[in-house]
Design a protein around this motif. Structure first.
Motif, mmCIF file in Angstrom:
data_model
loop_
_atom_site.group_PDB
_atom_site.id
_atom_site.type_symbol
_atom_site.label_atom_id
_atom_site.label_comp_id
_atom_site.label_asym_id
_atom_site.label_seq_id
_atom_site.Cartn_x
_atom_site.Cartn_y
_atom_site.Cartn_z
ATOM 1 N N VAL A 149 0.835 -1.201 0.000
ATOM 2 C CA VAL A 149 0.000 0.000 0.000
ATOM 3 C C VAL A 149 0.869 1.250 0.000
ATOM 4 O O VAL A 149 0.753 2.117 -0.864
ATOM 5 N N ASP A 150 1.761 1.353 0.989
ATOM 6 C CA ASP A 150 2.595 2.549 1.116
ATOM 7 C C ASP A 150 3.666 2.639 0.040
ATOM 8 O O ASP A 150 3.994 3.729 -0.441
ATOM 9 N N ALA A 151 4.223 1.499 -0.358
ATOM 10 C CA ALA A 151 5.349 1.513 -1.292
ATOM 11 C C ALA A 151 4.927 1.585 -2.751
ATOM 12 O O ALA A 151 5.729 1.982 -3.608
ATOM 13 N N PHE A 152 3.677 1.238 -3.048
ATOM 14 C CA PHE A 152 3.303 1.089 -4.450
ATOM 15 C C PHE A 152 1.886 1.574 -4.761
ATOM 16 O O PHE A 152 1.692 2.459 -5.594
ATOM 17 N N PRO A 157 -1.510 6.519 -7.965
ATOM 18 C CA PRO A 157 -2.573 7.481 -8.291
ATOM 19 C C PRO A 157 -2.355 8.841 -7.658
ATOM 20 O O PRO A 157 -2.805 9.861 -8.206
ATOM 21 N N SER A 158 -1.656 8.881 -6.520
ATOM 22 C CA SER A 158 -1.389 10.175 -5.891
ATOM 23 C C SER A 158 -0.473 11.025 -6.762
ATOM 24 O O SER A 158 -0.714 12.225 -6.965
ATOM 25 N N LEU A 159 0.587 10.408 -7.284
ATOM 26 C CA LEU A 159 1.499 11.134 -8.175
ATOM 27 C C LEU A 159 0.767 11.624 -9.424
ATOM 28 O O LEU A 159 0.960 12.759 -9.866
ATOM 29 N N GLU A 170 4.958 16.669 -2.776
ATOM 30 C CA GLU A 170 5.619 16.642 -1.467
ATOM 31 C C GLU A 170 4.647 16.907 -0.322
ATOM 32 O O GLU A 170 4.975 16.679 0.850
ATOM 33 N N GLU A 171 3.439 17.361 -0.649
ATOM 34 C CA GLU A 171 2.412 17.564 0.370
ATOM 35 C C GLU A 171 1.511 16.345 0.533
ATOM 36 O O GLU A 171 0.483 16.416 1.204
ATOM 37 N N HIS A 172 1.910 15.200 -0.081
ATOM 38 C CA HIS A 172 0.996 14.060 -0.111
ATOM 39 C C HIS A 172 0.677 13.511 1.275
ATOM 40 O O HIS A 172 -0.435 13.053 1.520
ATOM 41 N N ASP A 173 1.631 13.548 2.198
ATOM 42 C CA ASP A 173 1.338 13.047 3.544
ATOM 43 C C ASP A 173 0.200 13.844 4.187
ATOM 44 O O ASP A 173 -0.682 13.281 4.841
ATOM 45 N N PHE A 174 0.221 15.151 3.955
ATOM 46 C CA PHE A 174 -0.802 16.029 4.529
ATOM 47 C C PHE A 174 -2.191 15.675 4.007
ATOM 48 O O PHE A 174 -3.121 15.434 4.781
#
Length: 410
Positions: A149-152, A157-159, A170-174
């Motif tokens: 999940v986290d690695a792939f 889709p987020s990128l 770079e704001e993806h964690d937020f």
């Protein structure tokens, strides 16, 4: 059929089942047995919701498509009888145009249709392929096991949606942490509201920046509508929020859940691992979308005029819930529907809905899943689950189904 539905209507109040229905933990890919029982009894059943109200549950494929395409059923959450998913203080609210009716729904939807057209999406395929290959390279170079999940599954889709919208990755964690809270059913109303305001405020700020200095991205296109007086700042923010959430939450969960389903069906996984035939990959994507389905709370509508269907009259002011996971398992639409068969022609599934409200981003989701399912298992042919199935935590606490984590090794 009419007699069956009459019997349903005459049931004692305490005999009406509650919705949603509990899933069988030993069969995480299958609809709840109670849903299957209702489907066998007939296409329409009454169910009780969280607040004691009743709605019609539609469990068969033909009736779901008919009602999803009927202008006499409304997606507007303010309509009388609309079956809400949470209490009023839960902050369900309108998520832009998907909770509106035409003509306003069509007006707003048209503003963001172009980037999701098939030709535009196909032009992105090489870039998505590079993202997928790069993430696989990173997994192979690192230690195993790894959380897929986290690695792939989540980064892909987020990128892509960040690139389309113009949101800094770079704001993806937020935004990922806040959107997880927004779709978590166990979050308090205050927590969901706070998370929604955090992300909305962030996107409103980006829209303000694009008004002052436009770029070549979707946020700039939306911002231009504000300048032209076609959208208010709030409408534009709601639209951006919808695209951001839908652009990564749904596809990420489908990638991980689909991988787990394939690992549990090695004969079907072998078909993908041993072939790079585009038609087979495309067929596999459609079948996995039919077989799995990641939204289990149904597409909800309110009846605005009396509708006669399947020997039953749905009255104006009544609620209707189309549970697509059971519609896609209708034996009258798909032979042997509980069997995963990647060679099946499953293109008629209703995973993306039907009618004017069918998913805007489905060409993008399909392309991303085709790249993933056509690449991952060929590049890592020994991919395997690194824990027992009973130790996998499924997202039964969220509006979007999937897995919290998926440990894999090779």
């Amino acid at each position: 059929m009419a007699d069956t539905q009459t019997d349903v209507n005459r049931q004692a109040p305490d005999a009406i089942p509650e919705f949603p229905m509990p899933r069988e933990p030993r069969c995480p890919f299958d609809p709840p047995p109670a849903l299957k029982g209702l489907q066998e009894a007939g296409p329409l059943s009454k169910v009780r919701l969280w607040d004691g109200s009743e709605s019609w549950l539609v469990t068969r494929y033909a009736e779901q498509r008919a009602l999803l395409g009927d202008p006499r059923v409304s997606a507007d959450t303010d309509r009388p009888g609309y079956p809400t998913k949470a209490s009023p203080e839960g902050g369900e609210g309108k998520l832009s145009f998907i909770m509106m009716d035409d003509p306003e729904h069509a007006r707003l939807r048209r503003m963001v249709t172009a980037p999701f057209a098939v030709k535009k999406v196909e032009a992105l395929r090489p870039a998505v392929q590079r993202i997928v290959d790069g993430l696989i390279d990173g997994m192979l170079a690192g230690p195993a096991p790894v959380d897929l999940v986290d690695a792939f599954a989540l980064p892909i889709p987020s990128l892509v949606i960040c690139e389309l919208l113009g949101v800094p990755y770079e704001e993806h964690d937020f935004f990922q942490e806040n959107t997880k809270t927004m779709v978590r059913t166990t979050a308090t109303p205050a927590e969901r509201g706070a998370a929604s305001r955090e992300v909305a405020g962030y996107l409103a700020g980006l829209l303000g920046q694009r008004i002052a200095a436009p770029k070549d991205d979707l946020l700039s296109s939306i911002a231009a509508r504000i300048t032209a007086g076609e959208l208010t700042h709030q409408q534009a923010t709601e639209m951006a929020l919808l695209l951001l959430i839908a652009g990564h939450e749904t596809t990420a969960n489908m990638i991980a859940l689909g991988t787990l389903a394939l690992l549990r069906h090695p004969d079907q996984l072998a078909l993908l691992r041993e072939s790079d035939e585009p038609k087979l990959v495309a067929s596999a994507v459609e079948e996995l979308l039919r077989y799995l389905h990641i939204t289990h709370l149904g597409r909800r509508r309110a009846v605005t005029e009396d509708i006669e269907i399947a020997g039953q009259v749905l009255r104006a002011g009544e609620g209707v819930i189309m549970v697509n996971e059971i519609g896609n398992r209708d034996p009258e639409a798909f032979a042997d529907p509980d069997r995963l068969d990647l060679t099946r022609d499953a293109r008629r599934h209703v995973a993306f809905g039907f009618g004017v409200h069918q998913c805007l981003g489905q060409p993008l989701a399909r392309m991303e899943l085709q790249v993933v399912y056509g690449t991952l298992y060929r590049r890592i042919p020994t991919l395997k689950l690194a824990c027992d199935l009973q130790d996998v935590r499924f997202r039964t606490d969220a509006f979007i189904y999937g897995v919290h984590a998926l440990p894999v090794s090779w």
